[in-house]
Design an enzyme around this catalytic site. Structure first.
Site, short mmCIF file in Angstrom:
data_model
loop_
_atom_site.label_atom_id
_atom_site.label_comp_id
_atom_site.label_asym_id
_atom_site.label_seq_id
_atom_site.Cartn_x
_atom_site.Cartn_y
_atom_site.Cartn_z
N LYS A 284 -37.92 7.72 -6.22
CA LYS A 284 -36.91 6.84 -5.04
C LYS A 284 -37.51 6.23 -4.25
CE LYS A 284 -33.23 9.10 -2.62
NZ LYS A 284 -32.06 10.23 -2.62
N GLU A 374 -20.53 23.48 -5.47
CA GLU A 374 -20.31 23.35 -4.37
C GLU A 374 -19.22 24.75 -4.85
OE1 GLU A 374 -20.27 20.24 -4.76
OE2 GLU A 374 -20.92 19.48 -2.99
N ARG A 402 -14.68 20.72 -3.98
CA ARG A 402 -14.63 21.34 -4.95
C ARG A 402 -14.89 22.74 -5.77
NH1 ARG A 402 -18.74 18.03 -7.70
NH2 ARG A 402 -17.46 15.84 -8.36
C1 LIG Z 1 -20.16 17.00 -4.78
C2 LIG Z 1 -21.12 16.26 -3.85
N1 LIG Z 1 -21.77 17.26 -2.90
C3 LIG Z 1 -23.00 15.69 -2.35
C4 LIG Z 1 -23.14 15.21 -1.96
C5 LIG Z 1 -23.99 14.23 -1.28
N2 LIG Z 1 -25.05 13.66 -2.03
C6 LIG Z 1 -24.85 12.32 -1.94
S1 LIG Z 1 -26.05 11.48 -3.35
C7 LIG Z 1 -27.08 13.62 -3.28
C8 LIG Z 1 -28.10 13.35 -4.04
C9 LIG Z 1 -27.64 13.11 -5.32
O1 LIG Z 1 -29.80 12.35 -5.93
P1 LIG Z 1 -29.31 12.35 -7.56
O2 LIG Z 1 -28.65 11.87 -8.14
O3 LIG Z 1 -30.95 12.95 -8.16
O4 LIG Z 1 -29.84 10.58 -6.84
P2 LIG Z 1 -30.72 10.11 -5.63
O5 LIG Z 1 -30.51 9.23 -5.14
O6 LIG Z 1 -32.03 10.90 -6.19
O7 LIG Z 1 -30.61 8.57 -6.82
C10 LIG Z 1 -26.59 13.76 -2.43
C11 LIG Z 1 -25.98 15.38 -2.13
C12 LIG Z 1 -21.95 14.57 -2.88
N3 LIG Z 1 -22.23 12.86 -3.36
N4 LIG Z 1 -21.25 14.62 -4.12
#
Ligand SMILES: Cc1ncc(C[n+]2csc(CCOP(=O)(O)OP(=O)(O)O)c2C)c(N)n1
Ligand SMILES: CC(=O)[C@@H](O)[C@H](O)COP(=O)(O)O
Ligand SMILES: [Mg+2]
Length: 637
Positions: A284, A374, A402
């Site tokens: 990342k 969630e 959710r």
């Molecule tokens: C249902 C839901 N919960 C929380 C989020 C907030 N959120 C957005 S990106 C993220 C992290 C995602 O991690 P990953 O899928 O590994 O992607 P990366 O940013 O590491 O590329 C979170 C918690 C969301 N978008 N949707």
């Protein structure tokens, strides 16, 4: 070297580029991302991390024929840059500009508007299934790219459970960068760590790659190679047995920053059958040192400046100094945990967004980060509450959607004392429609036993939390993504179902459900000072139970009434007021509801969006003037 990226109108312009040219495109994409974030806050580190993957996918598949879903969608910027949106890119996340997420209205390369994590495997599976049924000879592949943070979402396992049907042309790319927004947590994260230990990614990696590189990519040898990989996996040389047992071929992990290697594996997958999970390891923030070193801050950093002589160095970062509702909520939960050791706090992967780091550090045993889960979080909180714990579920309003069924069954139906703190209750700003938390009043107040509160200002929040933790039923407190403004003067204590009358005047009334109260008061002040029209202003505080004893007589006696809420009008606060009036036989012909109409509001600054909807102080004033004018005209007529 002349720049290449500005000339790429579609991924087909990448076809035939040399490895060096593709690397140049990757570098130009990264530079464009850096330039953007020097101008405005946007998703950053996740985008830096998928640049090579994006190029490899688009040069292996044709996603006007095949199907591509970026899970969540916050890492879609490189995809936008090579699918004809380079010129508009600087407008991203501004009102009228590009969306920060996939948007089919912008491009045929975007299939769903998304922003919530976890649904990509299901939608890609549906696409694959539909294509198989409707156009079986076209051999279209559906590809879901999903992060390791999103992967623990429950819906992913529901999808995996079904892939053994119609998953023949389905590829899941697991983008494993060891991060959610914060470091990823849980058993699935541990499993991915173990998968990284396998020989393909550690010591034997080069050896395996060397052997594979000798195998021709097309025809029977590919089939043989895939068979060998599968056998090897079964023999324990490779990991991924969990997926293999579900009928999903597991390949990897492989280096997600090596375009050549990525393309080789993608071609190999494409030549065989699915469902396949390709485990790709990325960093990342890759390619910009400060982001790689601190991916939490650089997930969506505040505006920063790069050093002009060392572009890999940040010289200044503009952190916001003001306090927001989020800070106030976090401090209030911290204080509640300090006072009462039965209080726990639960976050679904939003520790940073909810500013819970101090709580995590001070109360590690009572802090629970469930990951992006969630639904689980709410049912888990119900379990805690059942045995005497006082859980505070701290989730953004939009993501709590959710958990709807668990709020109903596990919490409200059992009348368990779970407190929900719904951050981003209202317009979330540049994230747009997927993130606006505007449905919560409607989806929470339908449940018997549930108490729903909306602070009129930041001063209401902490007393509301104290009230909720003491109350023996589920309570929700929803507050906006906004500066923590406090109204001056003596305030009434927070009591169940009691509104607060902040000013009294005979000429009309504003009844506000939530933090637009400050704008209501400003409108009332202006109306009085400029036109001598003297309004009553009510801070409803409780969306449910509504303080009918206070509110209905005011509605009955006022020449006109405006209800105000930063929420969907359908089912929201104003609707609750109308229902109460109807039940009590109070006329509402003189009542106007202000809130969000039956549309999905686009992205932009919250203030801009509120102004467009007539929900800023000028808009509230205008509505009051219209109603006062109409009333005067009626009396004169
Ligand atoms: C249902 C839901 N919960 C929380 C989020 C907030 N959120 C957005 S990106 C993220 C992290 C995602 O991690 P990953 O899928 O590994 O992607 P990366 O940013 O590491 O590329 C979170 C918690 C969301 N978008 N949707
Ligand atoms: C992609 C995603 O869902 C989060 O990164 C979200 O954009 C955070 O929103 P805030 O900036 O309001 O915390
Ligand atoms: Mg990740």
């Amino acid at each position: 070297m002349p720049p290449l990226l500005p000339k790429i109108a579609s991924p087909r312009d990448l076809d035939g580029m040399s490895a060096t040219q593709l690397e140049q495109v990757a570098s130009e994409i990264r530079d464009t991302l850096c330039n953007l974030v020097e101008a405005r806050s946007a998703h950053f580190a996740s985008n830096l991390g998928v640049v090579e993957l994006c190029l490899a996918l688009h040069t292996t598949f044709d996603f006007l024929h095949d199907r591509l879903i970026w899970d969540t969608g916050h890492q879609i910027y490189p995809h936008k840059l090579i699918t004809g949106r380079y010129d508009e890119f600087p407008s991203i996340r501004t009102k009228g500009g590009l969306m920060g997420y996939p948007n089919p209205e912008e491009s045929d390369y975007d299939l769903f508007v998304t922003g919530h994590a976890g649904a990509s495997v299901s939608t890609a599976h549906g696409l694959a299934s539909g294509d198989l049924a409707l156009r079986p000879h076209e051999n279209r592949w559906s590809v879901a790219v999903i992060g390791d943070g999103a992967f623990p979402s429950g819906v992913v396992y529901e999808a995996l459970n079904n892939l053994n049907r119609d998953g023949k042309r389905l590829l899941i790319v697991l983008n494993d960068n060891k991060m959610s927004i914060c470091p990823r947590v849980g058993g699935v994260a541990d499993y991915f760590d173990r998968l990284r230990m396998n020989p393909m990614y550690t010591g034997l990696k080069e050896e395996v790659a060397r052997v594979l590189s000798k195998v021709p990519l097309l025809g029977d040898p590919t089939e043989r190679m895939l068979a060998q990989i599968k056998e090897a996996a079964k023999a324990g040389l490779h990991g991924g047995m969990f997926f293999e047992e579900l009928g999903v071929r597991y390949i990897g992990p492989i280096d997600g920053h090596n375009i050549k290697l990525l393309r080789k594996y993608l071609r190999m997958v494409k030549a065989g059958d699915g469902p396949v999970l390709l485990h790709v390891v990325t960093e990342k923030g890759h390619g910009f040192r400060p982001a790689a070193e601190d991916p939490v801050t650089f997930h969506a950093p505040p505006v920063f400046q790069r050093d002009t002589s060392d572009r890999d160095r940040v010289v200044s970062i503009k952190k916001s100094d003001g306090r927001s509702y989020t800070h106030v909520a976090s401090d209030a939960i911290h204080a509640a945990m300090a006072k009462n050791d039965r209080v726990t706090v639960l976050t679904a992967a939003m520790c940073q967004g909810n500013k819970l780091e101090r709580l995590r550090d001070d109360y590690p045993d009572r802090f629970f980060d469930t990951g992006i889960c969630e639904a689980h979080t709410v049912a888990f909180a119900a379990g805690q509450a059942k045995v005497g714990v006082r859980p505070v579920v701290d989730i953004y309003s939009t993501f709590l959607q959710r958990s709807f069924d668990h709020i109903f069954q596990e919490v409200a139906l059992q009348n368990l004392p779970v407190t929900f703190t719904l951050d981003r209750g209202g317009l979330s700003g540049p994230d747009g429609a997927t993130h606006h938390g505007v449905f919560d009043m409607a989806y929470l107040r339908v449940f018997p036993n549930m108490v729903v509160m909306a602070p009129g200002d930041a001063g209401d929040l902490s007393p509301m939390l104290d009230f909720a933790i003491k109350h023996d039923s589920p309570c929700a407190i929803r507050y906006p993504k906004a500066a923590a403004i406090e109204i001056a003067g003596d305030r009434a204590p927070v009591e169940l179902g009691k509104a607060e009358v902040l000013r009294e005047g005979p000429d009309g009334a504003i009844v506000c459900g939530g933090a637009l109260l400050v704008d209501c008061l400003a409108a009332a002040d202006k109306l009085q000072s400029e036109q001598g029209i003297d309004l009553t202003v009510v801070n409803a505080r409780f969306i449910k139970p509504l303080d009918t004893k206070t509110i209905l007589p005011i509605i009955d006696r006022s020449p006109f009434v405006v209800t105000v809420e930063e929420a969907q009008l359908a089912g929201g606060f104003g609707s609750a007021v109308l229902e109460a009036c109807s039940d009590a036989g109070v006329s509402t012909a003189h009542l106007r509801r202000l809130g969000i109409p039956d549309v999905y509001v686009e992205h932009g600054d919250r203030e801009e969006l509120l102004a467009d909807l007539g929900l800023d102080s000028a808009g509230i004033l205008k509505t009051c003037q219209e109603l006062a004018g109409a009333r005067a005209a009626n009396l004169a007529g």
